[in-house]
Structures are given as C-alpha cells and as structure tokens.
Design a protein around this motif. Sequence first.
Motif, mmCIF file in Angstrom:
data_model
loop_
_atom_site.group_PDB
_atom_site.id
_atom_site.type_symbol
_atom_site.label_atom_id
_atom_site.label_comp_id
_atom_site.label_asym_id
_atom_site.label_seq_id
_atom_site.Cartn_x
_atom_site.Cartn_y
_atom_site.Cartn_z
ATOM 1 N N PRO A 568 20.781 -83.767 53.908
ATOM 2 C CA PRO A 568 21.995 -82.997 53.603
ATOM 3 C C PRO A 568 21.925 -81.592 54.194
ATOM 4 O O PRO A 568 20.839 -81.005 54.343
ATOM 5 N N LEU A 569 23.087 -81.035 54.525
ATOM 6 C CA LEU A 569 23.153 -79.714 55.141
ATOM 7 C C LEU A 569 22.464 -78.662 54.277
ATOM 8 O O LEU A 569 21.702 -77.828 54.790
ATOM 9 N N GLU A 570 22.705 -78.706 52.963
ATOM 10 C CA GLU A 570 22.119 -77.677 52.111
ATOM 11 C C GLU A 570 20.587 -77.741 52.104
ATOM 12 O O GLU A 570 19.902 -76.714 52.011
ATOM 13 N N VAL A 571 20.022 -78.962 52.220
ATOM 14 C CA VAL A 571 18.568 -79.114 52.256
ATOM 15 C C VAL A 571 18.022 -78.589 53.589
ATOM 16 O O VAL A 571 17.026 -77.848 53.631
ATOM 17 N N ALA A 572 18.679 -78.992 54.708
ATOM 18 C CA ALA A 572 18.242 -78.534 56.031
ATOM 19 C C ALA A 572 18.337 -77.016 56.129
ATOM 20 O O ALA A 572 17.445 -76.357 56.684
ATOM 21 N N GLU A 573 19.412 -76.443 55.556
ATOM 22 C CA GLU A 573 19.596 -74.999 55.622
ATOM 23 C C GLU A 573 18.563 -74.275 54.764
ATOM 24 O O GLU A 573 18.091 -73.180 55.112
ATOM 25 N N ALA A 574 18.186 -74.872 53.634
ATOM 26 C CA ALA A 574 17.158 -74.254 52.777
ATOM 27 C C ALA A 574 15.810 -74.237 53.486
ATOM 28 O O ALA A 574 15.027 -73.295 53.332
ATOM 29 N N ARG A 575 15.524 -75.285 54.280
ATOM 30 C CA ARG A 575 14.256 -75.313 55.026
ATOM 31 C C ARG A 575 14.264 -74.256 56.129
ATOM 32 O O ARG A 575 13.339 -73.462 56.247
ATOM 33 N N ASP A 576 15.291 -74.317 56.984
ATOM 34 C CA ASP A 576 15.525 -73.356 58.071
ATOM 35 C C ASP A 576 14.233 -72.873 58.718
ATOM 36 O O ASP A 576 13.938 -71.665 58.737
ATOM 37 N N PRO A 577 13.408 -73.778 59.285
ATOM 38 C CA PRO A 577 12.076 -73.396 59.786
ATOM 39 C C PRO A 577 12.132 -72.377 60.920
ATOM 40 O O PRO A 577 11.163 -71.627 61.110
ATOM 41 N N LYS A 578 13.228 -72.318 61.679
ATOM 42 C CA LYS A 578 13.313 -71.390 62.813
ATOM 43 C C LYS A 578 14.261 -70.218 62.547
ATOM 44 O O LYS A 578 14.526 -69.420 63.452
#
Length: 639
Positions: A568-578
């Motif tokens: 999900p977008l919110e999960v990917a955005e929370a990770r935001d590794p770069k």
Amino acid sequence: MAHVSDLIATDIEQYLRAHENKSLLRFITCGSVDDGKSTLIGRLLYESKMLFEDQLAAVEADSKKYGTQGEAIDFALLVDGLAAEREQGITIDVAYRFFSTDKRKFIVADTPGHEQYTRNMVTGASTADAAILMVDARKGILTQTRRHSYLVNLIGIRHIVVAINKMDLVDYAEGVFRRIVEDYTAFSRQLGIEQVTFIPMSAFRGDNITSPSAAMPWYHGTTLMGYLETVEVDDGLMQRAPFRLPVQWVNRPNLDFRGFAGSIAGGTIRPGDRVRVQPSGRESTVARIVTRDGDLDRAVAGQSVTLTLADEIDISRGDVISTVEAPAEVADQFECTVVWMHDEPMLAGRPYLLKIGARTVSATITEIKYQVNVNTLEHVAAKRLELNAIGVCNLSLDRPIAFDPYRINRDTGGFILIDRLSNNTVGAGLLHFALRRAHNIHLQHVDVDKRARAALKNQRGCVLWFTGLSGAGKSSIANLVEKKLHALGHHTYLLDGDNVRHGLNKDLGFTDADRVENIRRVAEVAKLMVDAGLIVLTAFISPFRSERRMARGLVEEGEFVEVFVDTPLEVAEARDPKGLYKKARRGELKNFTGIDSPYEASEDPELRLDTTRLDLEAAADAVLAWLGERGMLSRTPGG
C-alpha cells in the motif's frame, strides 16, 4: 382502371431506375461552433423536398419551443438529433443525412465544430468526396476553420467550398466577403490547396442556396446546390488506380469452393488476370469473379465480390490481393501522420493495436518527429500528442503488411490505432512511405539458438518482472532471489531501475513519455538476455499496464513472470528508504509515482507478494517455490 394502374406502375419503375442510376456525392460540412452547418443541411433537406409532413410539423413545433426568430423554421433541428445538442445549440456527434435532386444523390455528414470533437470530424471526412467549410461572415477565419482545412486537405478531399454564411447579418456587404476570401486564400496556399470555391450565403434565409440571391447582385458565381450537383465525383479515379482487394473473409461453404471476399479498393479485375497475394508474395490467376447475382466478366473499385483463384494458396483475412504488374508495397516500418483522438496522450514507445483494412497488428510509435501547429503550420518538437493533436511520426509493426501511401489509396493507406486494454479507438493515421530501414534490415539466421543456450545452462530462460511502488521492496526481493538462484547454480542477471539509469537510460527523465521509453529499452534488453538463456530479473516501478503488456509480448508464452510486489502507498511512503516521498510531498520531485503520477496496479500477475504479510526472505522463497512448481528450474526447455 387497369390501364391507369399500369401507367402508374411504369412511372414508378422509371423513376426508381433513374434514381438508381444517379451519381452519388458524399460531402461534409465543417467549421467552427455556430457557423450554421446544421441549419444549412436542414435547408438543403427542406429545399430538396426530402421531409415528410410529420417531420415538418415536429420541427415547426420545436422551432417555437427553442426560441427561433419569430415563427420561422429552425432548420438546424432537422439534423441535431441528440437532446444534448438541442439544449446547447451545438452539434456534438456526426449526423448523416440522405437527400436527392433530379441530378444527383447525396450523403452529407454534419460534423462537430467544437475543438474537443475534432475526432468526430475526422470520422465524417474519411469517406467524403467534397467539403463545405462554413465561415460566419461576422467572425471571419477562426482557429477551427484552419484546423478543419488542414484535416480536409490531409485526408485528401480535393473539392472544397468555403461557404461564407450569415451574410444577412452583415447587410450582404461585398467588402466582408472579399476580405474573408483574401484571408482564406493566403492560408490555403500555405497548405497547398489548389482549388477553392467561395460562395456568400445565408442558410437561414436561403440566399444562394438553390437560387441566386437578389440581395447580393455583386456575386455572379454558382449557388451551393448548383455546385453540389455538378462537381466531379472521383469514382473514375479509383477505377484507374492499381487493383487492390483487401480480403475481408475467406468464403469456404464446402470443400468444392474457396473464395476470397472483399470490397475492391482500387482498379479493375477480370478472370484470367495474374494476381499477387501480399504480404506473402504468392501468385496465382483469377478463375472467377463471384457475386450474389452471378459471375462477372469484370469488377471495378467499389464493388463487393468474391474471387476464386486457379491455385490453392494460403490466403487469410487481412491479406491484400494485387495485380502482378502493380503490386502493393510491403513493410513493417513507416512514416505516418497521426491525428490523436483520446484524452490520454499518445506516447512514443507505448504499444497499440493498428487496424488497416481487415488486418490488425501490434504497433509502436517509435518516434514523434514533430507536431503540427494548425494555425501557423509550424513544426513543433513534441514527446507526446494530446487530444486532437496532429503529429508526424515513425511507426513500427510486429509484422509486415501490404499498403499503399495514403495519397494513392485511402483504403490501403489509412489506419486507426486501438488501445490494447480498453479496445477504444484512440487515433487515426495516414501512411506516407516505408522507412528505408524496413527494406534494408533483415533478421540474420544463427545456428546457436535460444534453446541451445538454455540447454547448456540446464535451465529455461525467462523474465521475472518485479513491479510495484517505490519503496515496495522490489529491488531487495529481486536481489535476494538472484542470490538464491546463483547459489543453486543458475545463470542470472538483475536489471535494476536505478542502475540502468546510470548508463543505458541516463538520458531519460521521469515524465510519462520517458517512463515509457525507459521500460521499452529495458524490455528489449531483457528479451536479448532471455535469448541468451538467462533468468533475467527486472526491478522497475513500471507504472503502466500497457508497457508491462508490451514487455510480455516480446518473449514467448511462459517466459514472462509478472511479480507484483503489492505494498500500500501509505506503507511504502512510511518506509521511504531514499527520502523520495518526502521530496515529492514538498514539490521538489515532479512526476513521482503514487503522488503526482499514477501507478496502474497489476490485474492478473503470475505472482503477487503481499509485503504487509511477508518479509524479504519469505517473499524470495515464494518466488523460488513458484518457479520450482512450474518446472522452470534445473531443466532444459525440452526436458
């Protein structure tokens, strides 16, 4: 009484025979909004007495309802059949009408004036012999006048009338007419339009429609109806063209008959004529020309026939039968003009379906050479074509087709583009010529093929296409899968989105057009690596379904494995590794997928990895398990 009945029957028969033998003129009306196109057609229907009493009564009632001046008839209501058009007072669809005079039959297409409906105008113009360009005398030459003139000329309509309408609203002033003639003539010369007829008129009052107007004694030219009844129809031109029969249907009712049915798109044919089937190039002789009413000794352009040949050769729907003396050309790469007809822009590198005649093939716009500014005729650099844009492009097909340049034959040189996912028509095009590379570049046979290379590696080459949002975990999972495959002794290569942008794709940005080209290049490299027998892993956002489908189509069935890393977008955005999502939210990173650029989620992937449930190790193991269950590891292609 019997004698009277016989006379009536004879008169009717003579009338029908005379009507049947009249020539047919197809023409369009076009121009800007509210120039009077529908009013003109309504007037022509009224003057040619092609209305029933109930139609006339209905339009008289509607004229009062929609506020026409006084008690006059609003002739536009005879044509504007859609409720939305009547309420807005504009035409938004192509309305076809038939009428007839003592001299000729007519089919007229009333095409939309609004710029957003230019695609409808192209549809109406595609079969027309003549065009009436409407100009409001009060407004003069407008953008849509220029746009429609360009399209009319592009489509190949040779007979053009500029109808300067609403002269009654400028007191029938000759100076107004002369000024518009001068302005349009200067523009038409830039287009290369050789012959234009100018007629001042009032469609509402009937001036110069069927009879000369007493209000304009300074005009000594033809009336509009006089022009339409006498202008040359181009039927003979196509009959003198080289013979072309695009095969629409292979007619095989029984084992004793095999014919090839279609409408003749050019030239003439007789039994005994030598023909060539294209693109295969096989030759034979015409045995019979079969029709519902019996065999013919000769058939000409415009007739629908079934040909039988003296030899049993392989012919399919979409093939073109030509004469040996003047065959069609065959190629798979072209320069063409495209009129874009869809809200979603046309992007170079994106795959579409192309339909030409009865043949449908896969097509890619390889380059947009320039877009045409229809106001100035300037050639403008473009990476995409928006709705109603006109561009000159290079086009590549997945197989050769038979064709003629559009200027020689509309039927074998005109095509439409179809969206592969929605099946909507998104563009119309005209073929100019085959690119030289289409004739000079050929596949070279090699003795060591894909199967031999894969057998040496004891594996089956394939593409593992990891797709998902930035931060979903694509690169991490792909890297771990490659490590596990390498440990098992398999030959692999990982193409990562960031890595290829340091070399192969360093010239590309992140616009939609650049993303399409990015994936096209990667897909072509992956195809070569599969041909080398490798297991290829790609880790790219690849946000568009159409490009993923294009990549799948480059390799054989079963060689493309779409792995949707579903985060999900919110999960990917929370990770935001770069830190990319933070930049995108601050407006520092444009066209970022998930923020201001869309991601089209996989609808039917081979493998879906839910990273809210699976950690990296479990996700990688799931990929290997999937490959192992399908026998794609530790086996030769034929094993």
